[in-house]
Design an enzyme around this catalytic site. Structure first.
Site, short mmCIF file in Angstrom:
data_model
loop_
_atom_site.label_atom_id
_atom_site.label_comp_id
_atom_site.label_asym_id
_atom_site.label_seq_id
_atom_site.Cartn_x
_atom_site.Cartn_y
_atom_site.Cartn_z
N SER A 181 -3.21 3.89 -10.12
CA SER A 181 -2.75 4.22 -11.47
C SER A 181 -1.88 3.15 -12.10
O SER A 181 -1.78 3.08 -13.31
CB SER A 181 -2.03 5.56 -11.45
N HIS A 209 -7.71 8.99 -11.67
CA HIS A 209 -8.02 8.01 -12.73
C HIS A 209 -9.46 7.51 -12.65
O HIS A 209 -9.82 6.59 -13.37
CB HIS A 209 -7.07 6.81 -12.63
N LYS A 240 -6.79 14.44 -17.04
CA LYS A 240 -6.98 13.09 -17.60
C LYS A 240 -8.27 13.06 -18.41
O LYS A 240 -8.31 13.60 -19.50
CB LYS A 240 -6.87 12.05 -16.50
C1 LIG Z 1 -2.09 11.71 -12.48
C2 LIG Z 1 -2.31 11.66 -11.03
C3 LIG Z 1 -2.08 12.77 -10.23
C4 LIG Z 1 -1.46 14.02 -10.77
O1 LIG Z 1 -2.35 14.75 -11.50
P1 LIG Z 1 -1.77 15.89 -12.48
O2 LIG Z 1 -2.95 16.72 -12.78
O3 LIG Z 1 -1.20 15.18 -13.65
O4 LIG Z 1 -0.72 16.61 -11.70
C5 LIG Z 1 -2.39 12.68 -8.89
N1 LIG Z 1 -2.87 11.56 -8.36
C6 LIG Z 1 -3.09 10.46 -9.10
C7 LIG Z 1 -3.65 9.24 -8.46
C8 LIG Z 1 -2.80 10.47 -10.45
O5 LIG Z 1 -2.99 9.38 -11.18
#
Ligand SMILES: *Cc1c(COP(=O)(O)O)cnc(C)c1O
Length: 396
Positions: A181, A209, A240
């Site tokens: 990320s 992601h 996302k």
């Molecule tokens: C954003 C993210 C999460 C968390 O996901 P949420 O649904 O926002 O809690 C977990 N792992 C990674 C790699 C992320 O980028």
């Protein structure tokens, strides 16, 4: 009180080091613009990769679910909260990920802490975790009874050495982000799957992601490498590219049945609302029927990177819509984003402890909803600001 004095000192120090975090209120007017105090800003800092948060079908699905079923779910999934929309969405996610089954959690964060602590649950187990894994993986490892071994980021030689030299009388796990990320690079899954085969390792990939972003039709990092079905558990988020909220794990029916019984973040939390599930379902349908959206996103990201790179802006190597611009000092990164903000452009400043000291950066995230004009405007502002700050030499 001693604790309160400590807290105050800590916050003052964080402020002095330019790493104090503060909440800013804003709301979206469309997938790429936000409104702050009646002013409109262009945003390159959201994970709404496909811009589906404002898609008419997604909004209509959420509104219809509220109309039909009300708002809150009223209970955990094992009591009264297991709405039929769950079953449908889990089937669709499993089909999309080409796995036997899937299980939805309340967030990606909760999937990671629940899955890792439930699976790596004996002191004989060893987790091998990438140094740049997401905080929710780190927290999952902390909750697990297993020993955790951190391998240097995407370094497969080091991972092979550690697998060979770390004694393990239980199960070995290898856990990695699919797309990282903060750097926007992709995990070396081919090597990881190979090493897992050699050491009987259980592979968990967090595709938060990657889902909707890479791989055929946005199926994620396993699909990107042609390794669908070769990863034991694929995690992801609905928050996302899928424009809603929630997380998921996709894998064999056996493992999913186990998680339903053992993952505490799954068991002891109220289920998502029907509207949240309906929105994610609608977004997934759009991704399935309009896979060109994934290619369009990649093209937009490539256009942005090309413009910045040609002007000499120092980009970290990224293969995804996450575009990190290396700055160094946290205060400089803050200064840069504030200058962009004055030009009505919002990007994130990523500072310690999220990234190592001295590697603070700007982080742009592109979406398929950014227009060519948005890309022209934002790249011009960034290049101009970088020149003014002495980070880039103007062309003679
Ligand atoms: C954003 C993210 C999460 C968390 O996901 P949420 O649904 O926002 O809690 C977990 N792992 C990674 C790699 C992320 O980028």
């Amino acid at each position: 009180m001693q604790k309160l004095t400590q807290i105050k000192t800590q916050l003052l120090n964080m402020h002095a080091e330019a790493v104090l975090r503060q909440l800013h209120e804003f709301h979206f007017v469309d997938p790429v613009h936000v409104c702050i105090k009646n002013e409109k800003y262009l945003l390159m800092a959201s994970n709404n990769y496909l811009g589906l948060t404002h898609h008419p079908a997604v909004k209509a699905a959420a509104a219809a679910a509220i109309e039909e079923y009300g708002t809150g779910s009223g209970g955990s999934r094992l009591t009264s909260g297991n709405h039929p929309l769950y079953g449908r969405l889990e089937k669709d996610i499993a089909r999309f990920k080409q796995t036997e089954a899937a299980l939805i959690f309340n967030s990606g964060y909760m999937s990671n802490i629940g899955v890792i602590s439930a699976l790596a649950n004996t002191a004989a187990d060893v987790i091998f975790s990438d140094a740049l894994n997401h905080a929710s993986i780190i927290d999952g490892c902390r909750l697990a009874r297993a020993k955790t071994v951190i391998y240097p980021h995407n370094n497969m030689v080091a991972l092979a050495e550690l697998l060979k030299n770390t004694p393990c009388s239980g199960q070995r796990f290898i856990i990695t982000d699919g797309v990282f990320s903060m750097d926007g690079d992709i995990a070396c899954l081919e090597k990881i799957v190979y090493l897992a085969g050699k050491y009987d390792g259980f592979v968990i990939v967090d595709d938060a992601h990657a889902t909707g972003v890479i791989g055929s039709g946005g199926r994620g990092s396993a699909a990107y490498y042609g390794l669908s079905g070769r990863v034991h558990l694929e995690l992801g988020t609905l928050s996302k590219a899928l424009a809603s909220e929630g997380g998921f794990a996709a894998g064999s029916q056996l493992v999913i049945n186990y998680l339903i019984n053992k993952a505490r973040s799954f068991i002891f939390s109220t289920a998502l609302s029907p509207a949240t599930l309906a929105a994610a379902s609608a977004a997934l349908q759009i991704l399935l029927t309009e896979p060109y959206r994934v290619e369009r996103l990649a093209l937009k990201a490539a256009a942005m990177k090309d413009k910045l790179r040609l002007a000499g802006v120092p980009l970290l190597k990224s293969e995804t819509p996450i575009i990190p611009i290396l700055i160094g000092a946290a205060s400089q990164a803050m200064d840069f984003t504030e200058k962009l903000y004055a030009e009505k452009l919002i990007v994130s400043a990523i500072r310690p402890p999220t990234v190592p000291v001295g590697s603070s950066r700007l982080r742009l995230t592109m979406t398929g909803a950014h227009s060519a004009a948005d890309i022209d405007k934002a790249s011009a502002i960034i290049i101009h600001t970088a020149i003014k700050m002495g980070r880039v030499k103007p062309f003679a």
